[in-house]
Design a protein around this motif. Structure first.
Motif, PDB file in Angstrom:
ATOM      1  N   GLN B   6       0.815  -1.224   0.000  1.00  0.00           N
ATOM      2  CA  GLN B   6       0.000   0.000   0.000  1.00  0.00           C
ATOM      3  C   GLN B   6       0.841   1.263   0.000  1.00  0.00           C
ATOM      4  O   GLN B   6       0.719   2.110   0.867  1.00  0.00           O
ATOM      5  CB  GLN B   6      -0.929  -0.012   1.200  1.00  0.00           C
ATOM      6  CG  GLN B   6      -1.864  -1.208   1.141  1.00  0.00           C
ATOM      7  CD  GLN B   6      -3.140  -0.953   1.879  1.00  0.00           C
ATOM      8  OE1 GLN B   6      -3.282   0.007   2.615  1.00  0.00           O
ATOM      9  NE2 GLN B   6      -4.119  -1.799   1.674  1.00  0.00           N
ATOM     10  N   LEU B   7       1.731   1.393  -0.936  1.00  0.00           N
ATOM     11  CA  LEU B   7       2.518   2.616  -1.105  1.00  0.00           C
ATOM     12  C   LEU B   7       3.429   2.896   0.092  1.00  0.00           C
ATOM     13  O   LEU B   7       3.506   2.093   1.016  1.00  0.00           O
ATOM     14  CB  LEU B   7       1.584   3.807  -1.374  1.00  0.00           C
ATOM     15  CG  LEU B   7       0.502   3.561  -2.443  1.00  0.00           C
ATOM     16  CD1 LEU B   7      -0.430   4.745  -2.539  1.00  0.00           C
ATOM     17  CD2 LEU B   7       1.107   3.247  -3.786  1.00  0.00           C
ATOM     18  N   SER B  27       0.088   7.755  10.997  1.00  0.00           N
ATOM     19  CA  SER B  27       0.770   7.591   9.716  1.00  0.00           C
ATOM     20  C   SER B  27      -0.227   7.233   8.628  1.00  0.00           C
ATOM     21  O   SER B  27      -1.347   6.794   8.906  1.00  0.00           O
ATOM     22  CB  SER B  27       1.861   6.529   9.836  1.00  0.00           C
ATOM     23  OG  SER B  27       1.312   5.357  10.396  1.00  0.00           O
ATOM     24  N   ILE B  28       0.155   7.467   7.400  1.00  0.00           N
ATOM     25  CA  ILE B  28      -0.709   7.177   6.241  1.00  0.00           C
ATOM     26  C   ILE B  28       0.152   6.594   5.117  1.00  0.00           C
ATOM     27  O   ILE B  28       1.381   6.627   5.201  1.00  0.00           O
ATOM     28  CB  ILE B  28      -1.429   8.454   5.735  1.00  0.00           C
ATOM     29  CG1 ILE B  28      -0.449   9.615   5.567  1.00  0.00           C
ATOM     30  CG2 ILE B  28      -2.554   8.859   6.669  1.00  0.00           C
ATOM     31  CD1 ILE B  28      -0.105   9.935   4.194  1.00  0.00           C
ATOM     32  N   HIS B  29      -0.504   6.100   4.092  1.00  0.00           N
ATOM     33  CA  HIS B  29       0.196   5.624   2.906  1.00  0.00           C
ATOM     34  C   HIS B  29       0.016   6.623   1.769  1.00  0.00           C
ATOM     35  O   HIS B  29      -1.071   7.181   1.615  1.00  0.00           O
ATOM     36  CB  HIS B  29      -0.372   4.276   2.450  1.00  0.00           C
ATOM     37  CG  HIS B  29      -0.156   3.170   3.413  1.00  0.00           C
ATOM     38  ND1 HIS B  29      -1.093   2.821   4.350  1.00  0.00           N
ATOM     39  CD2 HIS B  29       0.895   2.328   3.579  1.00  0.00           C
ATOM     40  CE1 HIS B  29      -0.622   1.800   5.061  1.00  0.00           C
ATOM     41  NE2 HIS B  29       0.572   1.478   4.617  1.00  0.00           N
ATOM     42  N   ASP B  32       3.295  10.010  -3.240  1.00  0.00           N
ATOM     43  CA  ASP B  32       4.049  11.254  -3.453  1.00  0.00           C
ATOM     44  C   ASP B  32       3.598  12.312  -2.445  1.00  0.00           C
ATOM     45  O   ASP B  32       2.674  12.081  -1.675  1.00  0.00           O
ATOM     46  CB  ASP B  32       3.875  11.763  -4.893  1.00  0.00           C
ATOM     47  CG  ASP B  32       2.409  11.953  -5.275  1.00  0.00           C
ATOM     48  OD1 ASP B  32       1.712  12.713  -4.572  1.00  0.00           O
ATOM     49  OD2 ASP B  32       1.961  11.345  -6.259  1.00  0.00           O
ATOM     50  N   MET B  35      -0.093  13.546  -2.604  1.00  0.00           N
ATOM     51  CA  MET B  35      -1.018  12.512  -2.151  1.00  0.00           C
ATOM     52  C   MET B  35      -0.894  12.345  -0.632  1.00  0.00           C
ATOM     53  O   MET B  35      -1.892  12.152   0.060  1.00  0.00           O
ATOM     54  CB  MET B  35      -0.678  11.197  -2.841  1.00  0.00           C
ATOM     55  CG  MET B  35      -1.742  10.146  -2.686  1.00  0.00           C
ATOM     56  SD  MET B  35      -1.004   8.565  -3.036  1.00  0.00           S
ATOM     57  CE  MET B  35      -2.114   7.869  -4.120  1.00  0.00           C
ATOM     58  N   GLN B  38      -2.831  15.137   1.003  1.00  0.00           N
ATOM     59  CA  GLN B  38      -4.283  14.946   0.868  1.00  0.00           C
ATOM     60  C   GLN B  38      -4.776  13.799   1.749  1.00  0.00           C
ATOM     61  O   GLN B  38      -5.807  13.920   2.409  1.00  0.00           O
ATOM     62  CB  GLN B  38      -4.656  14.675  -0.594  1.00  0.00           C
ATOM     63  CG  GLN B  38      -4.524  15.921  -1.467  1.00  0.00           C
ATOM     64  CD  GLN B  38      -4.842  15.627  -2.928  1.00  0.00           C
ATOM     65  OE1 GLN B  38      -5.646  14.749  -3.233  1.00  0.00           O
ATOM     66  NE2 GLN B  38      -4.220  16.346  -3.823  1.00  0.00           N
ATOM     67  N   ASN B  39      -4.019  12.711   1.772  1.00  0.00           N
ATOM     68  CA  ASN B  39      -4.444  11.577   2.597  1.00  0.00           C
ATOM     69  C   ASN B  39      -4.387  11.916   4.080  1.00  0.00           C
ATOM     70  O   ASN B  39      -5.230  11.470   4.857  1.00  0.00           O
ATOM     71  CB  ASN B  39      -3.580  10.348   2.296  1.00  0.00           C
ATOM     72  CG  ASN B  39      -3.939   9.722   0.958  1.00  0.00           C
ATOM     73  OD1 ASN B  39      -4.924  10.117   0.333  1.00  0.00           O
ATOM     74  ND2 ASN B  39      -3.149   8.775   0.509  1.00  0.00           N
ATOM     75  N   THR B  43      -7.545  11.813   6.453  1.00  0.00           N
ATOM     76  CA  THR B  43      -7.538  10.848   7.545  1.00  0.00           C
ATOM     77  C   THR B  43      -7.594  11.516   8.916  1.00  0.00           C
ATOM     78  O   THR B  43      -8.275  11.037   9.806  1.00  0.00           O
ATOM     79  CB  THR B  43      -6.276   9.962   7.459  1.00  0.00           C
ATOM     80  OG1 THR B  43      -6.208   9.415   6.144  1.00  0.00           O
ATOM     81  CG2 THR B  43      -6.325   8.829   8.462  1.00  0.00           C
TER      82      THR B  43
END
Lengths: 252, 96
Positions: B6-7, B27-29, B32, B35, B38-39, B43
């Protein structure tokens, strides 16, 4: 048609567009490619629900028959829904959903920018609030379409397929009917004719960055604005309205 | 264990109001910077938690090794004279 009826139709249609697209986006809940995108799509669905609520509430007030936003959302049949057909089409794959988001949010970027200047204070206020949300929806869709289009051969092909399939549903967003023209004279409605050039330029630019070919202009689908829908809307409504239809006035 | 497909992982830091410290939110996936931002927004800032976001690739973080805990942290435990506890606290000073 009186101006009151025209305004009712206008707010109703804007509400329907938001409500139906929201229903589609919320179908991604737990089905998106990964968790963060799941949240992003349902976030957008919730933005759209908020907008639908505001628009349908106003439509009910303008109509003056005591109908609430819930009455309008849950007690109308498909022939009384006036959303653009593009909103009700099934989600398809992720590329298809993102291309629809790009087409719709680019349109809304121009539309709500203009609607902010409406002489109708309520529409102008909803538009100002909506514009902030739409700017984010547009950014998100644009980035994804470019990322996928400029990605692998597979992702590029999927975006191209979605663009080709959805193109014929974009014409409807720019249609103007008698009610629109009537409200336009009063400075209430947006002249969607004037939005077309900006929309096409922006979409062309984004699709070029995504290495996607612009389809040739051909036949454009129409009907949603007159209550004539694809086979898909009825299914959305049957799911959305089931509870209120089976147990009218149910509360909890 | 299957590989994480997942990236890349990014750490998210949120500032609740201007001037406040950035606090680790989670944390997020993302693939770039855009992204990731934005994620992180989608989230961690859905309920008005923040006014500003930092995202940092997790790989850019240098973390201390738990095996070094003794050498790193224990020597501070018995140096009571390093704490300014022998001063009389000014009245009304709370955040010291």
């Amino acid at each position: 048609m009186t101006q009151q009826q025209a305004l009712y139709n206008y707010a109703l249609r804007l509400g329907d567009n938001s409500l139906i697209l929201s229903a589609r986006l919320s179908e991604w809940c737990s089905n998106a490619p990964f968790l963060e995108e799941d949240l992003a799509l349902t976030n957008m669905a919730l933005d759209l629900i908020g907008r639908a609520q505001a628009m349908l509430k106003y439509a009910g007030e303008v109509e003056g028959k005591g109908r609430t936003e819930d009455d309008l959302a849950y007690r109308r049949g498909e022939r009384d829904y006036y959303n653009h057909l593009i909103m009700e089409l099934p989600n398809g794959d992720f590329a298809y959903t993102m291309v629809r988001q790009l087409f719709v949010s680019t349109y809304e970027l121009f539309f709500f920018e203009e609607l902010q200047k409406s002489t109708d204070a309520t529409l102008a206020a909803i538009a100002a609030k909506t514009l902030k949300e739409v700017k984010y929806h547009h950014l998100h869709a644009k980035d994804w379409v470019i990322r996928l289009g400029d990605g692998t051969a597979e992702s590029n092909a999927r975006v191209q397929k979605a663009v080709n399939a959805l193109w014929m549903y974009t014409g409807e967003m720019f249609e103007m009917d008698h009610a629109d023209t009537m409200l336009l004279k009063e400075g209430i409605a947006v002249n969607t004719d004037n939005l077309k050039l900006g929309w096409i330029q922006m979409v062309t630019q984004i699709l070029a960055l995504a290495n996607i070919d612009l389809p040739a202009d051909g036949y454009m689908q129409t009907g949603g604005r007159k209550g004539i829908h694809t086979e898909y809307l009825g299914h959305i409504l049957s799911e959305m309205q089931y509870l209120q239809r089976a147990y009218p006035d149910a509360t909890w | 264990m299957t590989a994480d497909n997942q990236l890349d992982v990014w750490e998210v830091f949120m500032q609740s109001k201007p001037g406040a410290n950035y606090i680790h939110a989670g944390s997020i996936h993302a693939s770039d910077k855009q992204m990731a931002l934005q994620n992180a927004r989608d989230t961690y800032s859905r309920r008005g938690e923040g006014t500003s976001i930092w995202v940092v690739p997790s790989s850019a973080i240098v973390a201390s090794n738990p095996e070094d805990n003794g050498m790193f942290f224990d020597p501070a435990n018995d140096k009571i004279y390093r704490h300014p506890t022998f001063y009389v606290m000014p009245e009304g000073a709370k955040a010291i």
